[in-house]
Enzyme design. Structure first.
Site, short mmCIF file in Angstrom:
data_model
loop_
_atom_site.label_atom_id
_atom_site.label_comp_id
_atom_site.label_asym_id
_atom_site.label_seq_id
_atom_site.Cartn_x
_atom_site.Cartn_y
_atom_site.Cartn_z
N CYS A 1 3.19 -2.36 5.16
CA CYS A 1 2.37 -3.68 4.51
C CYS A 1 3.06 -5.28 4.15
CB CYS A 1 1.56 -2.99 3.20
SG CYS A 1 0.53 -2.22 4.15
N ASN B 1 0.82 -3.47 10.69
CA ASN B 1 1.68 -2.33 10.97
C ASN B 1 0.59 -1.39 11.90
OD1 ASN B 1 1.45 -1.81 8.07
ND2 ASN B 1 0.36 -0.33 9.17
#
Length: 545
Positions: free
Chosen positions: A73, A328
């Site tokens: 993140c 991601n």
């Protein structure tokens, strides 16, 4: 004197329409990012999840086969917002301070945000969603160039206020333009992120400026929570399990042209049990997990559709670039010793009081056909779907190789906006931009980024380099490099390090030069002792997660 004033008035009158025309022709920009969304989790990348709005953008726009993030993140958001590698921006590990400038846990002043640069170029700058690159109010969005902000500051959030449940938890704390507020009871956070973005667009339409909107959804990041009516759409859809669904997604990806003929698929994850070997009771729990996860993605897509409707109503759709990515790959979490420890629960899975995870077995599906998961530098950890839609300039239905990275977005936006990246900003000399503009790729003039140098990754000791078709990768705590030819083996099934040691040595030398220049240090010297807390997450994360 009167004659001079008259001439000056005529020049001003002539200049004002020119300025207005320039503002009208420069594109609006909407950057949409999902959280923990796997490479194949939307319809346009092979999924069975219903994402008609994103699928429409893909059909009318451009998709990239290879678009890279930073595997987790906060480092991803640091690169996204600044056009720098995350260490250069100050977020080399996470939004925690490890005592070095490259690991301070918030954006440094030398790394200008896209909002700061575009605001200086005459854009309105708007953000709704997850921040995660600076917890202190000195580093919140409104202090880093955004005119308007709604969302949460840390790394995770519940989607509902759960104060009424027996196991009372803190309210969902949000921020709107530097003022704290709580999520209203009964409201769903994904919908509120959408609603506030639309409100900002309505307010911005009263100006004559172009706009930049950063729409940072936290879906489908845990906890798994979604409206029950949306979950019901997916009842029964996951009864056949991850093995069969992964094969179906892979077949769709090939049919769509996302996976070229002859490409490899990653081998079966040995830590993921075969679906047919599970008990009936276990299957019921697992099916519900993915039904909720799918509903979270579906609800996000519905929100994107509402934003597109607002664009059309404002008659700004033709001159707006919309980009969609994920921060991601989907999150794994298994280790050789077993599954992640469950967190507290105060309600059935999917409801406001629940705290479920997708877990590795379904993440194995989400990252089809790639290897590994979030926080790993194999392709499953750092690859995202990428959709670019810009009716005025991008030809519909295209798929390009791309080999693009987060660091390329800022120079892309600046080129399209006609924005000059400043040599000085508030008395500070900004870092040079690390990436390349994607405009030639977006406009169909080039199939991939003409970079001229490798791409690099490091996070929590996991490392990688991509140079042409070659990629080296190592996974902490090992320091041994693996080597893959991604042109034919994106599934990373054949380690060629022993066959091509010269290639390994060349890319390894590139890595260490980059690491020294960028401020990367050996993870063993800085890793947190005993893990660290994620604000709002009700959990402590191990140092290597």
């Amino acid at each position: 004197m009167k004659r001079i004033l008259a001439i000056a008035s005529l020049l001003v009158a002539a200049w004002q329409p020119a300025v207005a025309q320039k503002a009208a022709t420069r594109p609006n920009i909407i950057l949409i990012m999902a959280d923990d969304l796997g490479y194949s989790d939307i319809g346009a990348y092979g999924s069975e999840i219903e994402t008609p709005n994103l699928d429409r953008l893909a059909k009318e726009g451009l998709r990239l086969r290879e678009f890279y993030n930073n595997s987790i993140c906060a480092p991803t958001r640091a690169s996204l917002l600044t056009g720098q590698y995350q260490h250069k921006a100050g977020v080399g590990f996470f939004n925690v301070n490890l005592g070095l400038p490259a690991y301070q846990g918030y954006l440094n002043n030398q790394s200008l945000t896209v909002a700061e640069v575009l605001k200086g170029a005459g854009y309105s700058t708007l953000m709704s969603g997850k921040w995660h690159v600076g917890d202190d109010s000195l580093y919140w969005p409104n202090q880093r160039g955004f005119d308007r902000f709604y969302g949460f500051i840390g790394g995770a959030s519940n989607y509902y206020d759960i104060g009424k449940y027996p196991e009372k938890a803190a309210p969902v704390v949000l921020v709107k333009d530097n003022k704290k507020l709580n999520l209203e009871a009964g409201k769903y956070l994904t919908d509120e992120i959408t609603s506030n973005a639309i409100g900002f667009l309505d307010d911005q339409a009263k100006t004559n400026k172009p706009f930049f909107l950063y729409l940072a959804y936290n879906a489908p990041h845990w906890p798994l929570q979604a409206p029950e009516e949306t979950i019901k759409k997916y009842e029964g859809r996951y009864d056949i399990g991850w093995d069969s669904l992964r094969a179906r997604r892979y077949a769709r990806q090939q049919a769509l042209g996302l996976i070229p003929a002859g490409q490899t698929i990653s081998p079966r994850d040995s830590l993921v049990p075969e679906w047919d070997n599970l008990s009936y009771e276990d299957k019921q729990v697992w099916k519900r997990k993915m039904e909720v996860y799918a509903a979270m993605v579906d609800q996000m897509d519905q929100g994107i559709g509402k934003v597109l409707e607002k664009l059309k109503a404002l008659k700004k759709d033709e001159n707006t670039l919309v980009l969609f990515i994920s921060d991601n790959g989907a999150q794994g979490g298994y280790t050789a010793s077993g599954r992640r420890k469950p967190q507290r629960n105060s309600g059935p899975l999917g409801t406001a009081g629940s705290y479920g995870y997708q877990e590795q077995s379904w993440a194995y599906l989400s990252n089809t056909p790639l290897n590994n998961y979030k926080n790993n530098m194999h392709e499953g950890g750092i690859s995202a779907p990428f959709i670019a839609w810009y009716p005025k300039a991008i030809q519909g239905g295209g798929i390009a190789k791309g080999t693009a990275h987060l660091i390329d977005l800022a120079p892309t936006f600046y080129e399209l906006a006609g924005a000059t990246y400043p040599k000085q900003y508030n008395g500070v000399t900004p870092h040079t931009l690390a990436g390349k503009s994607l405009v030639p790729v977006l406009l169909g003039k080039e199939p991939e980024v003409a970079r001229g140098e490798p791409l690099f990754w490091e996070r929590a000791g996991n490392r990688a380099v991509r140079k042409g078709k070659w990629k080296i990768v190592s996974t902490y705590p090992a320091y041994k490099w693996e080597l893959y030819d991604l042109d034919t083996d994106r599934g990373e099934t054949r380690d060629l390090a022993a066959r091509y040691p010269d290639v390994v040595n060349e890319l390894s030398a590139d890595y260490f030069r980059w690491a020294e220049k960028t401020g990367v240090v050996d993870y063993e010297k800085i890793k947190p002792k005993g893990g660290f807390a994620i604000p709002g997450a009700d959990r402590v994360v191990a140092a290597n997660q």
